[in-house]
Motif scaffolding. Structure first.
Motif, PDB file in Angstrom:
ATOM      1  N   ALA A   1       0.835  -1.203   0.000  1.00 30.11           N
ATOM      2  CA  ALA A   1       0.000   0.000   0.000  1.00 30.11           C
ATOM      3  C   ALA A   1       0.875   1.261   0.000  1.00 30.11           C
ATOM      4  O   ALA A   1       0.568   2.242  -0.681  1.00 30.11           O
ATOM      5  CB  ALA A   1      -0.930  -0.007   1.209  1.00 30.11           C
ATOM      6  N   ILE A   2       1.965   1.225   0.766  1.00 31.78           N
ATOM      7  CA  ILE A   2       2.888   2.362   0.772  1.00 31.78           C
ATOM      8  C   ILE A   2       3.548   2.527  -0.596  1.00 31.78           C
ATOM      9  O   ILE A   2       3.685   3.644  -1.110  1.00 31.78           O
ATOM     10  CB  ILE A   2       3.954   2.168   1.881  1.00 31.78           C
ATOM     11  N   MET A   3       3.953   1.404  -1.200  1.00 29.99           N
ATOM     12  CA  MET A   3       4.625   1.474  -2.508  1.00 29.99           C
ATOM     13  C   MET A   3       3.667   1.929  -3.613  1.00 29.99           C
ATOM     14  O   MET A   3       4.075   2.568  -4.582  1.00 29.99           O
ATOM     15  CB  MET A   3       5.214   0.112  -2.872  1.00 29.99           C
ATOM     16  N   GLN A   4       2.380   1.614  -3.442  1.00 35.42           N
ATOM     17  CA  GLN A   4       1.411   2.080  -4.432  1.00 35.42           C
ATOM     18  C   GLN A   4       1.374   3.607  -4.475  1.00 35.42           C
ATOM     19  O   GLN A   4       1.265   4.212  -5.548  1.00 35.42           O
ATOM     20  CB  GLN A   4       0.025   1.519  -4.111  1.00 35.42           C
ATOM     21  N   LYS A   5       1.487   4.224  -3.309  1.00 40.38           N
ATOM     22  CA  LYS A   5       1.558   5.687  -3.251  1.00 40.38           C
ATOM     23  C   LYS A   5       2.928   6.191  -3.707  1.00 40.38           C
ATOM     24  O   LYS A   5       3.030   7.255  -4.310  1.00 40.38           O
ATOM     25  CB  LYS A   5       1.271   6.167  -1.828  1.00 40.38           C
ATOM     26  N   ALA A   6       3.977   5.406  -3.430  1.00 33.74           N
ATOM     27  CA  ALA A   6       5.343   5.836  -3.778  1.00 33.74           C
ATOM     28  C   ALA A   6       5.523   5.954  -5.290  1.00 33.74           C
ATOM     29  O   ALA A   6       6.172   6.888  -5.773  1.00 33.74           O
ATOM     30  CB  ALA A   6       6.365   4.858  -3.201  1.00 33.74           C
ATOM     31  N   TRP A   7       4.940   5.020  -6.040  1.00 34.20           N
ATOM     32  CA  TRP A   7       5.109   5.067  -7.494  1.00 34.20           C
ATOM     33  C   TRP A   7       4.426   6.277  -8.114  1.00 34.20           C
ATOM     34  O   TRP A   7       4.739   6.671  -9.235  1.00 34.20           O
ATOM     35  CB  TRP A   7       4.555   3.793  -8.138  1.00 34.20           C
ATOM     36  N   ARG A   8       3.480   6.880  -7.366  1.00 33.11           N
ATOM     37  CA  ARG A   8       2.782   8.062  -7.886  1.00 33.11           C
ATOM     38  C   ARG A   8       3.485   9.357  -7.503  1.00 33.11           C
ATOM     39  O   ARG A   8       3.111  10.423  -7.990  1.00 33.11           O
ATOM     40  CB  ARG A   8       1.350   8.091  -7.352  1.00 33.11           C
ATOM     41  N   GLU A   9       4.449   9.276  -6.621  1.00 34.95           N
ATOM     42  CA  GLU A   9       5.160  10.476  -6.186  1.00 34.95           C
ATOM     43  C   GLU A   9       6.029  11.026  -7.309  1.00 34.95           C
ATOM     44  O   GLU A   9       6.707  10.275  -8.012  1.00 34.95           O
ATOM     45  CB  GLU A   9       6.038  10.164  -4.969  1.00 34.95           C
ATOM     46  N   ARG A  10       6.040  12.353  -7.457  1.00 34.07           N
ATOM     47  CA  ARG A  10       6.879  12.982  -8.461  1.00 34.07           C
ATOM     48  C   ARG A  10       8.267  13.309  -7.930  1.00 34.07           C
ATOM     49  O   ARG A  10       9.236  13.346  -8.686  1.00 34.07           O
ATOM     50  CB  ARG A  10       6.216  14.265  -8.974  1.00 34.07           C
ATOM     51  N   ASN A  11       8.357  13.553  -6.634  1.00 34.97           N
ATOM     52  CA  ASN A  11       9.638  13.900  -6.019  1.00 34.97           C
ATOM     53  C   ASN A  11      10.463  12.644  -5.778  1.00 34.97           C
ATOM     54  O   ASN A  11      10.014  11.733  -5.072  1.00 34.97           O
ATOM     55  CB  ASN A  11       9.391  14.633  -4.692  1.00 34.97           C
ATOM     56  N   PRO A  12      11.676  12.531  -6.341  1.00 34.18           N
ATOM     57  CA  PRO A  12      12.487  11.323  -6.143  1.00 34.18           C
ATOM     58  C   PRO A  12      12.780  11.018  -4.673  1.00 34.18           C
ATOM     59  O   PRO A  12      12.745   9.849  -4.258  1.00 34.18           O
ATOM     60  CB  PRO A  12      13.781  11.629  -6.914  1.00 34.18           C
ATOM     61  N   GLN A  13      13.060  12.048  -3.869  1.00 31.83           N
ATOM     62  CA  GLN A  13      13.357  11.817  -2.461  1.00 31.83           C
ATOM     63  C   GLN A  13      12.147  11.261  -1.715  1.00 31.83           C
ATOM     64  O   GLN A  13      12.279  10.431  -0.811  1.00 31.83           O
ATOM     65  CB  GLN A  13      13.833  13.118  -1.802  1.00 31.83           C
ATOM     66  N   ALA A  14      10.961  11.718  -2.098  1.00 31.11           N
ATOM     67  CA  ALA A  14       9.745  11.192  -1.473  1.00 31.11           C
ATOM     68  C   ALA A  14       9.556   9.718  -1.830  1.00 31.11           C
ATOM     69  O   ALA A  14       9.140   8.913  -0.977  1.00 31.11           O
ATOM     70  CB  ALA A  14       8.539  12.010  -1.924  1.00 31.11           C
ATOM     71  N   ARG A  15       9.867   9.345  -3.046  1.00 25.38           N
ATOM     72  CA  ARG A  15       9.753   7.932  -3.436  1.00 25.38           C
ATOM     73  C   ARG A  15      10.745   7.073  -2.650  1.00 25.38           C
ATOM     74  O   ARG A  15      10.412   5.984  -2.177  1.00 25.38           O
ATOM     75  CB  ARG A  15      10.000   7.781  -4.937  1.00 25.38           C
ATOM     76  N   ILE A  16      11.966   7.564  -2.527  1.00 26.40           N
ATOM     77  CA  ILE A  16      12.996   6.801  -1.813  1.00 26.40           C
ATOM     78  C   ILE A  16      12.628   6.662  -0.340  1.00 26.40           C
ATOM     79  O   ILE A  16      12.773   5.578   0.262  1.00 26.40           O
ATOM     80  CB  ILE A  16      14.365   7.482  -1.993  1.00 26.40           C
ATOM     81  N   SER A  17      12.125   7.740   0.270  1.00 23.68           N
ATOM     82  CA  SER A  17      11.717   7.674   1.681  1.00 23.68           C
ATOM     83  C   SER A  17      10.572   6.688   1.872  1.00 23.68           C
ATOM     84  O   SER A  17      10.548   5.921   2.856  1.00 23.68           O
ATOM     85  CB  SER A  17      11.297   9.067   2.160  1.00 23.68           C
ATOM     86  N   ALA A  18       9.639   6.672   0.938  1.00 27.30           N
ATOM     87  CA  ALA A  18       8.520   5.723   1.028  1.00 27.30           C
ATOM     88  C   ALA A  18       9.010   4.291   0.897  1.00 27.30           C
ATOM     89  O   ALA A  18       8.494   3.376   1.580  1.00 27.30           O
ATOM     90  CB  ALA A  18       7.488   6.036  -0.046  1.00 27.30           C
ATOM     91  N   ALA A  19      10.004   4.051   0.052  1.00 28.97           N
ATOM     92  CA  ALA A  19      10.542   2.696  -0.102  1.00 28.97           C
ATOM     93  C   ALA A  19      11.205   2.227   1.199  1.00 28.97           C
ATOM     94  O   ALA A  19      11.036   1.070   1.623  1.00 28.97           O
ATOM     95  CB  ALA A  19      11.543   2.665  -1.250  1.00 28.97           C
ATOM     96  N   HIS A  20      11.956   3.101   1.858  1.00 27.93           N
ATOM     97  CA  HIS A  20      12.566   2.733   3.147  1.00 27.93           C
ATOM     98  C   HIS A  20      11.496   2.468   4.193  1.00 27.93           C
ATOM     99  O   HIS A  20      11.635   1.555   5.032  1.00 27.93           O
ATOM    100  CB  HIS A  20      13.491   3.855   3.617  1.00 27.93           C
ATOM    101  N   GLU A  21      10.426   3.249   4.156  1.00 28.53           N
ATOM    102  CA  GLU A  21       9.331   3.043   5.099  1.00 28.53           C
ATOM    103  C   GLU A  21       8.678   1.683   4.877  1.00 28.53           C
ATOM    104  O   GLU A  21       8.320   0.980   5.841  1.00 28.53           O
ATOM    105  CB  GLU A  21       8.307   4.173   4.937  1.00 28.53           C
ATOM    106  N   ALA A  22       8.516   1.290   3.612  1.00 31.61           N
ATOM    107  CA  ALA A  22       7.923  -0.017   3.316  1.00 31.61           C
ATOM    108  C   ALA A  22       8.828  -1.149   3.779  1.00 31.61           C
ATOM    109  O   ALA A  22       8.341  -2.190   4.274  1.00 31.61           O
ATOM    110  CB  ALA A  22       7.655  -0.134   1.820  1.00 31.61           C
ATOM    111  N   LEU A  23      10.134  -0.989   3.649  1.00 30.64           N
ATOM    112  CA  LEU A  23      11.066  -2.035   4.062  1.00 30.64           C
ATOM    113  C   LEU A  23      11.111  -2.203   5.580  1.00 30.64           C
ATOM    114  O   LEU A  23      11.493  -3.268   6.090  1.00 30.64           O
ATOM    115  CB  LEU A  23      12.467  -1.741   3.528  1.00 30.64           C
ATOM    116  N   GLU A  24      10.745  -1.157   6.301  1.00 31.91           N
ATOM    117  CA  GLU A  24      10.693  -1.285   7.758  1.00 31.91           C
ATOM    118  C   GLU A  24       9.559  -2.195   8.194  1.00 31.91           C
ATOM    119  O   GLU A  24       9.616  -2.796   9.277  1.00 31.91           O
ATOM    120  CB  GLU A  24      10.523   0.101   8.379  1.00 31.91           C
ATOM    121  N   LEU A  25       8.538  -2.332   7.372  1.00 30.83           N
ATOM    122  CA  LEU A  25       7.409  -3.195   7.707  1.00 30.83           C
ATOM    123  C   LEU A  25       7.677  -4.643   7.322  1.00 30.83           C
ATOM    124  O   LEU A  25       7.371  -5.565   8.089  1.00 30.83           O
ATOM    125  CB  LEU A  25       6.149  -2.693   6.997  1.00 30.83           C
TER     126      LEU A  25
END
Length: 503
Positions: free
Chosen positions: A136-160
């Motif tokens: 669910a987090i990655m679904q939102k991450a792929w829609r992000e335009r800001n690269p840093q926001a995508r990378i932060s979302a990916a780290h957040e998903a890996l914490e789960l």
């Protein structure tokens, strides 16, 4: 005395007749050019007069006679300008960003990156992502335009949990080296295989599970392909070839990913031309969509058989052998499919980093092909020389207007517009399909016709005045001849000159 006896009617008749003749020649030249794409006078002079004068046309014509014509754009279907994912696209973090650090330029356009975002949402997400928090987090991450926001979302998903798509995003955008990207893809492979096995067992339990299995299949294929590309970039080419072959055997129906193009490039690097020919025999089929990689690789293999001993001077004297004719025809076929490639292979135009998406038969595809295959053409002795001598002759063979096509469907007129969206036009001049230029003799005949028509009109309106101008012009024109005749009369004896004039 001759000039003084001419009446104004003579000048009217002369200019009118000259205008009529030049107009008829112009009409015939234009008709011949519209039908055959070349000037009749030029063709006759090159084909018949030049050999009599001792000239030898040792290579193909230097002028590229090709044009887009003036057909209505409504006839072009949308499928002709379909944008494809670049099979050999680079890594954003390890390659594209490195270019930005060094030059300060953005190698990718917003349109290109937006297409990639749409691809990621299509292949890496599904309707059941809300059942797994990381997805669910990655679904939102792929829609992000800001690269840093995508990378932060990916780290957040890996914490789960171990999320394959999160590792993919980090390998593509955060990793600054290919080795680091490979490490992350290996972690993604471990997570992706687990998800794939679980969804494979549940795929027949409903449409929701079927969509989830399709998504997990896409993720697994993407990871394995990128791992093979990492091995290729790190010099482990044989390992990359094995991984690609295994992937194509495991998922034979996923031809839309064009994995065979990665395989062809790797086999060319190994100089394993027999296997390259075997792959071409399978994919260069009439029912499958063509690409620059398919057409130009086939031309390279045909050229390899004759290029080391090819000489344009010798070929013009003795004619082309069967093998040389096959090579030339393969080059013509490739050039007609994508006419932009030769300028990059012959280094007549600068290369840039290829985009993440390409338009088949367009400048974007030409850049992507030449970026990875130029070294393979250079490795085959004489191949670039054969290409240089023959590629421009393609445009004389294609019917005019070009919407008729020759070996392929008509060239899409929307290609240039799409390429301008895919390529960074700030520091790259987009290549367009070679325009058919009017031959010199048509321009000369048009100018002559216009000039004589104007003289005829002026002579008809002002016969006396134009007669005076004509006499003055002719007197000036013959003045050097009269001067020479006077000198000859003064030097030669009068009796001898009198006998010569009687003769």
């Amino acid at each position: 005395m001759f000039l003084n006896t001419l009446t104004p009617k003579f000048y009217v008749a002369l200019t009118g007749t000259s205008s009529l003749i030049s107009g008829l020649i112009l009409i015939f030249e234009w008709w011949y050019f519209r039908k055959y794409g070349t000037s009749f006078i030029e063709q006759v002079s090159v084909s018949h007069l030049r050999p009599l004068l001792g000239g030898v046309d040792s290579s193909s014509p230097s002028n590229s006679n090709a044009s887009n014509g003036e057909a209505d754009s409504s006839r072009q279907s949308v499928s002709e300008c379909k944008v494809w994912r670049n099979p050999l696209n680079l890594f954003r973090g390890a390659e594209y960003n490195r270019y930005t650090w060094v030059t300060g330029r953005e190698p990718l356009t917003y349109y290109d990156m937006n297409l990639s975002a749409q691809d990621h949402q299509t292949f890496f997400t599904c309707d059941s992502d809300h059942l797994r928090p990381a997805d669910a987090i990655m679904q939102k991450a792929w829609r992000e335009r800001n690269p840093q926001a995508r990378i932060s979302a990916a780290h957040e998903a890996l914490e789960l949990e171990d999320c394959a798509t999160a590792y993919i995003l980090l390998a593509e955008e955060e990793a600054t080296t290919i080795m680091e990207a490979e490490r992350l893809f290996k972690q993604a492979l471990k997570a992706g295989e687990g998800c794939y096995r679980r969804s494979q067992q549940l795929q027949h339990h409903g449409t929701q599970y079927e969509a989830q299995h399709r998504r997990d299949t896409n993720v697994l294929v993407y990871i394995k392909r990128r791992l093979a590309m990492c091995s290729r970039k790190l010099g482990r080419t044989r390992e990359a070839v094995k991984m690609m072959r295994d992937l194509m055997k495991e998922f034979p129906l996923l031809s839309m990913f064009n994995i065979h193009e990665n395989l062809l490039e790797s086999l060319l690097e190994l100089q394993n031309y027999a296997d390259v020919q075997a792959v071409l025999a399978k994919y260069d089929d009439i029912s499958l969509p063509k690409s620059a990689t398919i057409c130009y690789t086939a031309a390279l293999l045909k050229a390899r058989a004759v290029s080391d001993k090819f000489s344009p001077e010798a070929a013009s004297r003795r004619g082309l052998s069967t093998a040389e004719m096959n090579a030339v025809e393969a080059i013509h076929r490739a050039v007609e499919f994508n006419p932009h490639v030769p300028k990059y292979l012959l280094e007549m135009k600068s290369l840039i980093l290829p985009p993440e998406h390409i338009l088949k038969r367009g400048d974007s595809e030409a850049i992507a092909y030449a970026f990875f295959h130029l070294q393979h053409w250079k490795r085959v002795e004489g191949a670039l020389n054969l290409l240089h001598c023959t590629w421009e002759g393609t445009f004389r063979m294609i019917p005019y207007p070009l919407e008729k096509g020759h070996l392929f469907y008509p060239y899409p007129i929307c290609t240039e517009t799409a390429d301008r969206e895919l390529l960074p036009t700030v520091f790259h001049e987009v290549s367009v399909y070679p325009k058919k230029e009017l031959p010199f003799f048509i321009l000369f005949t048009a100018g002559l016709c216009s000039f004589t028509a104007m003289l005829a009109l002026l002579t008809h309106q002002f016969p006396e005045l134009m007669g005076v101008f004509a006499k003055a012009f002719l007197s000036t024109l013959f003045a050097p001849l009269n001067f020479i005749m006077e000198k000859v009369e003064s030097i030669l004896p009068s009796s001898l000159w009198h006998q010569l004039t009687r003769i």
